[in-house]
Design an enzyme around this catalytic site. Structure first.
Site, PDB file in Angstrom:
ATOM      1  CB  ALA A   1      44.183-129.439  42.519  1.00 12.45           C
TER       2      ALA A   1
ATOM      3  CB  SER B   1      40.853-131.039  44.508  1.00 10.19           C
ATOM      4  OG  SER B   1      40.941-129.725  45.237  1.00 10.19           O
TER       5      SER B   1
ATOM      6  CG  ASN C   1      46.297-125.862  36.346  1.00  5.54           C
ATOM      7  OD1 ASN C   1      45.971-126.045  37.707  1.00  5.54           O
ATOM      8  ND2 ASN C   1      46.541-124.719  36.193  1.00  5.54           N
TER       9      ASN C   1
ATOM     10  CG  HIS D   1      42.481-123.594  51.060  1.00 10.74           C
ATOM     11  ND1 HIS D   1      41.370-124.600  50.876  1.00 10.74           N
ATOM     12  CD2 HIS D   1      43.239-124.034  50.393  1.00 10.74           C
ATOM     13  CE1 HIS D   1      41.088-125.915  50.840  1.00 10.74           C
ATOM     14  NE2 HIS D   1      42.205-125.778  49.869  1.00 10.74           N
TER      15      HIS D   1
ATOM     16  CE1 TYR E   1      40.019-120.930  48.826  1.00  8.24           C
ATOM     17  CE2 TYR E   1      42.485-121.359  48.251  1.00  8.24           C
ATOM     18  CZ  TYR E   1      41.137-121.632  48.547  1.00  8.24           C
ATOM     19  OH  TYR E   1      40.447-123.207  48.266  1.00  8.24           O
ATOM     20  CD  GLU E   2      38.422-122.181  53.155  1.00  9.07           C
ATOM     21  OE1 GLU E   2      37.781-122.720  53.119  1.00  9.07           O
ATOM     22  OE2 GLU E   2      39.201-122.761  53.343  1.00  9.07           O
TER      23      GLU E   2
ATOM     24  CG  HIS F   1      37.143-123.750  41.325  1.00 10.34           C
ATOM     25  ND1 HIS F   1      38.537-124.307  41.758  1.00 10.34           N
ATOM     26  CD2 HIS F   1      36.721-123.932  41.671  1.00 10.34           C
ATOM     27  CE1 HIS F   1      38.662-125.001  42.665  1.00 10.34           C
ATOM     28  NE2 HIS F   1      36.748-125.161  42.559  1.00 10.34           N
TER      29      HIS F   1
ATOM     30  CG  MET G   1      45.839-121.470  45.742  1.00 11.51           C
ATOM     31  SD  MET G   1      45.002-120.338  45.431  1.00 11.51           S
ATOM     32  CE  MET G   1      44.786-120.586  43.692  1.00 11.51           C
ATOM     33  CB  SER G   2      46.481-126.563  50.675  1.00 12.07           C
ATOM     34  OG  SER G   2      47.080-126.829  49.446  1.00 12.07           O
TER      35      SER G   2
ATOM     36  CG  HIS H   1      31.798-134.308  50.556  1.00 10.85           C
ATOM     37  ND1 HIS H   1      30.477-135.304  50.903  1.00 10.85           N
ATOM     38  CD2 HIS H   1      31.854-135.204  49.536  1.00 10.85           C
ATOM     39  CE1 HIS H   1      30.208-135.869  49.590  1.00 10.85           C
ATOM     40  NE2 HIS H   1      31.298-135.889  48.873  1.00 10.85           N
TER      41      HIS H   1
HETATM   42  N1  HPA Z   1      47.796-122.452  40.794  1.00  4.50           N
HETATM   43  C1  HPA Z   1      48.007-122.150  42.025  1.00  4.50           C
HETATM   44  N2  HPA Z   1      46.910-122.346  42.704  1.00  4.50           N
HETATM   45  C2  HPA Z   1      46.021-123.981  42.284  1.00  4.50           C
HETATM   46  C3  HPA Z   1      46.661-123.719  40.835  1.00  4.50           C
HETATM   47  C4  HPA Z   1      46.974-123.495  40.130  1.00  4.50           C
HETATM   48  O1  HPA Z   1      47.563-122.819  38.300  1.00  4.50           O
HETATM   49  N3  HPA Z   1      45.731-125.314  39.959  1.00  4.50           N
HETATM   50  C5  HPA Z   1      44.957-126.029  40.938  1.00  4.50           C
HETATM   51  N4  HPA Z   1      45.369-125.301  42.622  1.00  4.50           N
END
Ligand code: HPA
Length: 271
Positions: free
Chosen positions: A111, A26, A232, A81, A83-84, A244, A208-209, A59
């Site tokens: 990210a 991201s 964040n 991912h 989680y998908e 998100h 998460m990756s 995309h």
């Molecule tokens: N936690 C998990 N995955 C993330 C976060 C988070 O705070 N921010 C961006 N991806």
């Protein structure tokens, strides 16, 4: 899913064996639309046997083979991912592909949420190490030869690449944090209690990756670098809920710096 069909399909379309694969997380997706990428050879995931179209809006997933900052690279826009609901072999299929193609190094970007209270939103962090809390390991199952059954994970994130990243950041006048990335499945964000626990474990960022990809890339014998965009502060650090949207906005705000760092990294890519 390590399929020779996927390898053959890509080999049939790829103009060269890249020196480096870059997984665009991201905030970096725009690189796949850069002038260099437009001049390169794009291969849609839908052209690769076993690769489903991405479920995340935006995309379509693709690989772009291009000359980038004077180097032959493959840019990966979109990733699979866990989680998908994708099986782990698919999550790491691009790493198997790069290994088999003869790619020597991968740059994994993502990210992440910051746990280290000394870090700020929008900063970039070079991964020094990771903690795998996916609850599984991408190497479970029959060993994928010629990779070793029990690969060493002492220095997953190449020290020479890390030093190079720091040198690039200095030249650009950027602050590049360093730290430990804790990877877990998501897709729910963490609770404040989990984040407090992860800080005790020694994590600086959570996401998460990346972790499964880094493990397989190492088993494939590729050198690995990792950069997180800290989009964040992790749950409970600030007195506000996580969204998100906030993560995407911080990613967009950091995109220029992120791209400049990646370009400098590629330009001076150490042997
Ligand atoms: N936690 C998990 N995955 C993330 C976060 C988070 O705070 N921010 C961006 N991806």
């Amino acid at each position: 899913m390590t399929s020779t069909e996927a390898l053959q399909a890509v080999q049939a379309r790829a103009p060269f064996v890249p020196e480096l694969a870059i997984v665009l997380g991201s905030g970096l997706g725009a690189l796949a639309d850069s002038p260099e990428a437009k001049a390169g050879r794009s291969i849609s995931f839908t052209e690769i046997p076993g690769y489903p179209a991405p479920t995340v809006a935006g995309h379509g997933g693709r690989l772009v083979f291009c000359e980038f900052e004077g180097r032959k690279v493959v840019l990966q826009a979109g990733r699979f991912h866990f989680y998908e609901g994708h099986p782990m072999p698919l999550v790491v299929a691009p790493m198997r592909l790069y290994g088999r193609l003869g790619v020597k190094a991968v740059l994994l970007t993502n990210a992440a949420g910051a746990l280290n209270a000394g870090f700020g939103v929008g900063e970039l962090m070079a991964l020094t190490d990771h903690i795998n809390l996916f609850g599984t390991n991408p190497l479970i199952g029959p060993n994928v030869e010629p990779g070793t059954r029990f690969p060493d994970m002492t220095a997953v994130y190449d020290p020479v690449f890390r030093a190079h990243l720091q040198a690039c950041a200095r030249q650009l006048g950027q602050t590049l944090r360093e730290g430990v990335y804790l990877g877990l499945t998501g897709p729910s964000y963490e609770t404040p209690a989990e984040i407090r626990a992860f800080r005790v474990l020694g994590a600086d960022a959570v996401g998460m990756s990346t972790v499964p990809e880094a493990i397989v890339a190492r088993q494939e014998g590729m050198r690995v670098a990792g950069i997180s965009c800290l989009c964040n502060m992790a749950a409970g650090i600030l007195p506000q809920a996580l969204t998100h949207k906030e993560v995407l906005e911080a990613g967009a705000a950091a995109a220029g710096r992120f791209e400049a760092l990646v370009r400098a990294f590629v330009r001076g890519l150490p042997e």
